[in-house]
Design a protein around this motif. Structure first.
Motif, PDB file in Angstrom:
ATOM      1  N   GLU A 167     -30.213-104.639 144.937  1.00 39.83           N
ATOM      2  CA  GLU A 167     -29.942-105.003 143.546  1.00 39.83           C
ATOM      3  C   GLU A 167     -30.266-106.481 143.307  1.00 39.83           C
ATOM      4  O   GLU A 167     -30.842-106.838 142.274  1.00 39.83           O
ATOM      5  CB  GLU A 167     -28.480-104.722 143.196  1.00 39.83           C
ATOM      6  N   ARG A 180     -29.209-108.111 136.444  1.00 43.08           N
ATOM      7  CA  ARG A 180     -28.446-107.281 137.380  1.00 43.08           C
ATOM      8  C   ARG A 180     -27.929-106.033 136.681  1.00 43.08           C
ATOM      9  O   ARG A 180     -27.977-104.929 137.248  1.00 43.08           O
ATOM     10  CB  ARG A 180     -27.290-108.102 137.964  1.00 43.08           C
ATOM     11  N   SER A 181     -27.401-106.122 135.490  1.00 44.44           N
ATOM     12  CA  SER A 181     -26.878-104.952 134.770  1.00 44.44           C
ATOM     13  C   SER A 181     -28.033-103.998 134.435  1.00 44.44           C
ATOM     14  O   SER A 181     -27.874-102.777 134.491  1.00 44.44           O
ATOM     15  CB  SER A 181     -26.111-105.365 133.524  1.00 44.44           C
ATOM     16  N   LYS A 233     -28.857-102.146 137.627  1.00 44.36           N
ATOM     17  CA  LYS A 233     -27.812-101.147 137.945  1.00 44.36           C
ATOM     18  C   LYS A 233     -27.986 -99.904 137.077  1.00 44.36           C
ATOM     19  O   LYS A 233     -27.832 -98.782 137.544  1.00 44.36           O
ATOM     20  CB  LYS A 233     -26.418-101.737 137.750  1.00 44.36           C
ATOM     21  N   LYS A 234     -28.304-100.110 135.770  1.00 46.50           N
ATOM     22  CA  LYS A 234     -28.521 -98.969 134.883  1.00 46.50           C
ATOM     23  C   LYS A 234     -29.727 -98.159 135.335  1.00 46.50           C
ATOM     24  O   LYS A 234     -29.708 -96.936 135.342  1.00 46.50           O
ATOM     25  CB  LYS A 234     -28.730 -99.453 133.434  1.00 46.50           C
TER      26      LYS A 234
END
Length: 164
Positions: A129, A154-155, A158-159
């Protein structure tokens, strides 16, 4: 005829002595030797009968001893088989305990290994990640010329990983 007259005197004398000798022989042999011989034969017959009886008694004793020995041998064999069965049961119980202990140790090691693998996977995913977020920031900066902060990148990563 004088020869015929002598014949009667000679015959009577010979017959007399013949009867005397036969009588003496009868008394000596018939009354003396025959009873001794018959006694010896009877003694021999009695001894043979006694020997046969003793042999039969010895055979009966031997048969009784053999039967006693066989009973004792069968009893000893049964005891030995019981000891073997007990030893097998103890060995099986000991083996079962050792196997259970070994299985417990293996289960413990397996759970520790699974935990370590999960931790390593989590750490690897975190690194992926991080690398993906940095790569995203670099790609967006090069292609669009815009700067994306680390949290947003980062978000987004992750998605994308959660959907894919």
């Amino acid at each position: 005829m004088p020869q015929i007259d002598q014949l009667l005197e000679t015959f009577s004398s010979q017959i007399f002595w013949l009867l005397v000798f036969f009588g003496i022989t009868f008394v000596v042999i018939g009354r003396g030797m025959v009873p001794k011989v018959m006694g010896t034969v009877a003694l021999r017959d009695k001894q043979i009968a006694d020997d046969l009886a003793a042999a039969q008694g010895a055979r009966d004793d031997a048969d009784a001893q053999e039967e006693t020995w066989r009973e004792r041998e069968n009893e000893n064999r049964a005891n030995a088989q019981a000891l073997i069965a007990n030893a097998k049961a103890k060995a099986a119980a000991t083996s079962a305990k050792k196997l259970a202990a070994a299985q417990k140790r293996l289960d413990t090691k397996l759970s520790k290994a699974a935990t370590a693998i999960d931790e390593a996977r989590s750490a690897a995913m975190a690194e992926v990640e991080d690398v993906a977020a940095e790569a995203t920031q670099d790609i967006v900066a090069r292609l669009a010329g815009a700067k994306v902060d680390k949290r947003a990148a980062r978000s987004a990563v992750k998605k994308a990983l959660a959907n894919g």
